[in-house]
Write a protein that holds these residues in place. Structure first.
Motif, PDB file in Angstrom:
ATOM      1  N   GLY A   9       2.598  10.699   7.334  1.00  0.00           N
ATOM      2  CA  GLY A   9       3.572  11.191   6.621  1.00  0.00           C
ATOM      3  C   GLY A   9       3.498  11.051   5.064  1.00  0.00           C
ATOM      4  N   LEU A  10       3.140   9.922   4.875  1.00  0.00           N
ATOM      5  CA  LEU A  10       3.473   9.733   3.310  1.00  0.00           C
ATOM      6  C   LEU A  10       2.494  10.557   2.353  1.00  0.00           C
ATOM      7  N   ILE A  11       1.217  10.868   3.012  1.00  0.00           N
ATOM      8  CA  ILE A  11       0.262  11.861   2.045  1.00  0.00           C
ATOM      9  C   ILE A  11       0.759  13.073   1.670  1.00  0.00           C
ATOM     10  N   HIS A  12       1.863  13.422   2.583  1.00  0.00           N
ATOM     11  CA  HIS A  12       2.657  14.897   1.985  1.00  0.00           C
ATOM     12  C   HIS A  12       3.609  14.499   0.878  1.00  0.00           C
ATOM     13  N   LEU A  13       3.732  13.295   0.538  1.00  0.00           N
ATOM     14  CA  LEU A  13       5.062  12.995  -0.471  1.00  0.00           C
ATOM     15  C   LEU A  13       4.263  12.853  -1.724  1.00  0.00           C
ATOM     16  N   PRO A  14       5.010  13.008  -2.951  1.00  0.00           N
ATOM     17  CA  PRO A  14       4.376  12.694  -4.334  1.00  0.00           C
ATOM     18  C   PRO A  14       3.741  11.474  -4.670  1.00  0.00           C
ATOM     19  N   LYS A  15       2.475  11.431  -5.033  1.00  0.00           N
ATOM     20  CA  LYS A  15       1.356  10.453  -5.112  1.00  0.00           C
ATOM     21  C   LYS A  15       2.018   9.328  -5.743  1.00  0.00           C
ATOM     22  N   LYS A  16       2.686   9.593  -6.911  1.00  0.00           N
ATOM     23  CA  LYS A  16       3.342   8.588  -7.709  1.00  0.00           C
ATOM     24  C   LYS A  16       4.575   7.851  -7.171  1.00  0.00           C
ATOM     25  N   SER A  17       5.060   8.459  -6.205  1.00  0.00           N
ATOM     26  CA  SER A  17       6.284   7.826  -5.660  1.00  0.00           C
ATOM     27  C   SER A  17       5.765   7.096  -4.569  1.00  0.00           C
ATOM     28  N   VAL A  18       4.496   7.359  -3.828  1.00  0.00           N
ATOM     29  CA  VAL A  18       4.025   6.260  -2.850  1.00  0.00           C
ATOM     30  C   VAL A  18       3.457   5.493  -3.289  1.00  0.00           C
ATOM     31  N   ILE A  19       2.798   5.356  -4.599  1.00  0.00           N
ATOM     32  CA  ILE A  19       2.083   4.213  -5.116  1.00  0.00           C
ATOM     33  C   ILE A  19       3.198   3.424  -5.700  1.00  0.00           C
ATOM     34  N   ILE A  20       4.246   3.941  -6.242  1.00  0.00           N
ATOM     35  CA  ILE A  20       5.229   2.893  -6.866  1.00  0.00           C
ATOM     36  C   ILE A  20       6.068   2.214  -5.682  1.00  0.00           C
ATOM     37  N   VAL A  21       6.387   2.875  -4.618  1.00  0.00           N
ATOM     38  CA  VAL A  21       7.064   2.349  -3.537  1.00  0.00           C
ATOM     39  C   VAL A  21       6.076   1.237  -2.585  1.00  0.00           C
ATOM     40  N   SER A  22       4.917   1.475  -2.542  1.00  0.00           N
ATOM     41  CA  SER A  22       3.899   0.581  -1.827  1.00  0.00           C
ATOM     42  C   SER A  22       3.819  -0.615  -2.710  1.00  0.00           C
TER      43      SER A  22
ATOM     44  N   VAL B  51       1.825  -2.159   5.878  1.00  0.00           N
ATOM     45  CA  VAL B  51       1.631  -0.865   6.009  1.00  0.00           C
ATOM     46  C   VAL B  51       1.722  -0.291   4.788  1.00  0.00           C
ATOM     47  N   PHE B  52       2.077  -1.040   3.702  1.00  0.00           N
ATOM     48  CA  PHE B  52       1.953  -0.573   2.339  1.00  0.00           C
ATOM     49  C   PHE B  52       0.588  -0.680   1.452  1.00  0.00           C
ATOM     50  N   VAL B  53      -0.118  -1.466   2.390  1.00  0.00           N
ATOM     51  CA  VAL B  53      -1.493  -1.612   1.678  1.00  0.00           C
ATOM     52  C   VAL B  53      -2.350  -0.416   1.680  1.00  0.00           C
ATOM     53  N   MET B  54      -2.197   0.085   3.034  1.00  0.00           N
ATOM     54  CA  MET B  54      -3.074   1.460   3.430  1.00  0.00           C
ATOM     55  C   MET B  54      -3.028   2.496   2.420  1.00  0.00           C
ATOM     56  N   PRO B  55      -1.981   2.884   1.896  1.00  0.00           N
ATOM     57  CA  PRO B  55      -1.424   4.039   1.064  1.00  0.00           C
ATOM     58  C   PRO B  55      -2.396   3.509  -0.208  1.00  0.00           C
ATOM     59  N   LEU B  56      -2.265   2.360  -0.607  1.00  0.00           N
ATOM     60  CA  LEU B  56      -2.970   2.114  -1.810  1.00  0.00           C
ATOM     61  C   LEU B  56      -4.606   2.220  -1.786  1.00  0.00           C
ATOM     62  N   GLY B  57      -5.052   2.025  -0.548  1.00  0.00           N
ATOM     63  CA  GLY B  57      -6.453   2.171  -0.129  1.00  0.00           C
ATOM     64  C   GLY B  57      -6.759   3.578  -0.039  1.00  0.00           C
ATOM     65  N   TYR B  58      -5.769   4.389   0.411  1.00  0.00           N
ATOM     66  CA  TYR B  58      -5.887   5.745   0.392  1.00  0.00           C
ATOM     67  C   TYR B  58      -6.172   6.637  -0.958  1.00  0.00           C
ATOM     68  N   TYR B  59      -5.493   6.212  -1.960  1.00  0.00           N
ATOM     69  CA  TYR B  59      -5.405   6.755  -3.155  1.00  0.00           C
ATOM     70  C   TYR B  59      -6.358   5.965  -3.972  1.00  0.00           C
ATOM     71  N   PHE B  60      -7.055   4.919  -3.584  1.00  0.00           N
ATOM     72  CA  PHE B  60      -8.248   4.307  -4.109  1.00  0.00           C
ATOM     73  C   PHE B  60      -9.533   4.873  -4.039  1.00  0.00           C
ATOM     74  N   GLY B  61      -9.404   5.830  -2.932  1.00  0.00           N
ATOM     75  CA  GLY B  61     -10.542   6.760  -2.507  1.00  0.00           C
ATOM     76  C   GLY B  61     -10.770   7.922  -3.391  1.00  0.00           C
ATOM     77  N   ALA B  62      -9.803   8.098  -4.354  1.00  0.00           N
ATOM     78  CA  ALA B  62     -10.172   9.182  -5.389  1.00  0.00           C
ATOM     79  C   ALA B  62     -11.101   8.617  -6.430  1.00  0.00           C
ATOM     80  N   LEU B  63     -11.435   7.736  -6.536  1.00  0.00           N
ATOM     81  CA  LEU B  63     -12.532   6.940  -7.424  1.00  0.00           C
ATOM     82  C   LEU B  63     -13.818   7.223  -6.916  1.00  0.00           C
ATOM     83  N   TYR B  64     -14.002   7.571  -5.594  1.00  0.00           N
ATOM     84  CA  TYR B  64     -15.309   8.119  -5.060  1.00  0.00           C
ATOM     85  C   TYR B  64     -15.353   9.482  -4.890  1.00  0.00           C
TER      86      TYR B  64
END
Length: 392
Positions: free
Chosen positions: A134-147, A197-210
């Motif tokens: 569900g989180l991947i459909h929310l604004p990226k910045k909001s998810v990162i900040i909340v996490s 459960v808030f560690v995984m979203p950070l790992g998700y957006y970390f993937g953009a580096l690759y």
């Protein structure tokens, strides 16, 4: 450049493989070490440097496992799109929770017990995937900040005393390491929801580096800076005993035990300091690993490509070997049919071997499991049309 759509990223597979085999060391210690049935390896009144270090290095496993699961999800999304990724995350998350409650639980216990549930790292991986869907459909910045806020701020609630609805077990699922009992039903919550459960979203957006468009040298620089930043933050907070862990460190009678006290951080649930000192060095390893090569590196990559397969197989092999060891050393085999957790079995007091033997068993185990992991990796590679392989 790294192509996330057509090839795997070796540095990530290598790190995953490395933490998997380190994880196996901790589980071998649980089932074979004499002291495991007498005291916790982080107990400063009874532990020693070698034992504490053996336990400390295994702290890296769960955070890296959860973080990189998010990164892997990012790669899946790059290939399939967000809608398909959500479906994939939901299915995989439910499957992992099912595995935790059935096949994996039996591997730990060697006992069918429908009234007992053991919620460990695979359950939290599954739940985090369901939430990430569900989180991947929310604004990226909001998810990162909340996490980040949840990871940084959750230790403010360490002294919270649950009342009302929270006292019924809700708070345990959210933020406690505890055995819950409801009549004949027992639930051992080893991995609570927050902050895992808030560690995984950070790992998700970390993937953009690759992504293929990202410059490799710039990525390595960012990884080094990020990793060092986390480590420096850890030392600043820990040295000053300001915040970030339920327990402060204290000077001891010797420098070695003072060092142990300093690094004796909380995993259940993982404190801010725990996540800083585990994810920081791990990200630095990712930066350095892009230039690594060699036979050991390649073998770690293979194990890192079949993590769930390795995880399940290693549990059964360790427990089976421990069952044999119990019988050979004169203990009743029934002691290895576990009620709650192996180190809580009173009948195993007096069983076990010294730490040197534990390391030997661990090395033999990893060497013995590698060929079957290599075979399974080849089988998966040659049978991509078999959808069910993606779930193991």
């Amino acid at each position: 450049m790294v192509n996330t759509s057509s090839s795997r990223i070796k540095s990530i597979d290598m790190l995953r493989g490395l933490v998997m085999i380190i994880m196996a060391l901790d589980h071998v210690r649980d089932y074979f070490h004499f002291d495991a049935y007498l005291f916790d390896p982080t107990d400063l009144t009874q532990t020693n440097g070698a034992l504490f270090f053996t336990r400390f290095i295994t702290h890296y496993c769960a955070p890296v496992f959860v973080f990189l699961a998010g990164t892997s999800a990012f790669f899946v999304g790059q290939r399939r799109g967000l809608k398909a990724l959500s479906v994939w995350l939901l299915k995989r998350g439910l499957w992992l929770i099912f595995l935790e409650l059935t096949i994996i639980k039996f591997g730990w216990l060697f006992k069918f017990d429908l009234g007992y549930s053991l919620l460990q790292v695979i359950w939290i991986l599954g739940l985090a995937m369901i939430i990430l869907a569900g989180l991947i459909h929310l604004p990226k910045k909001s998810v990162i900040i909340v996490s980040v806020l949840m990871i940084v701020g959750h230790n403010a609630f360490d002294s919270f005393v649950p009342t009302g609805i929270f006292n019924s077990g809700v708070w345990t699922f959210l933020h406690e390491f505890k055995l819950l009992t409801y009549g004949d039903i027992q639930i051992f919550v080893a991995y609570p929801i927050i902050p895992w459960v808030f560690v995984m979203p950070l790992g998700y957006y970390f993937g953009a580096l690759y992504k293929t468009t990202f410059n490799r040298k710039i990525r390595s620089k960012i990884l080094l800076q990020c990793g060092m930043g986390l480590i420096v933050t850890f030392f600043i907070l820990r040295i000053m005993n300001l915040y970030g862990d339920p327990y402060e460190w204290e000077p001891q009678d010797s420098w070695s035990y003072t060092l142990i006290s300093f690094f004796n951080i909380s995993k259940y649930p993982p404190s801010l300091l725990f996540l800083l000192i585990t994810l920081g060095p791990s990200i630095i390893v990712l930066a350095l690993a892009e230039k690594w090569k060699g036979w050991l590196y390649d073998k770690l990559v293979i194990i890192g490509r079949v993590p769930m397969f390795f995880y399940i197989i290693h549990i059964y092999v360790i427990h089976l070997l421990a069952l044999i060891a119990v019988v050979i050393t004169g203990f009743d085999a029934s002691n290895m049919y576990i009620d709650l957790w192996v180190t809580m079995q009173n009948g195993l007091r007096g069983y076990g071997f010294n730490l040197g033997v534990v390391y030997i068993i661990w090395i033999v185990l990893v060497i013995g499991l590698y060929p079957i992991c290599s075979w399974y990796n080849t089988y998966k590679t040659n049978n991509r049309d078999k959808w069910w392989l993606s779930y193991f």
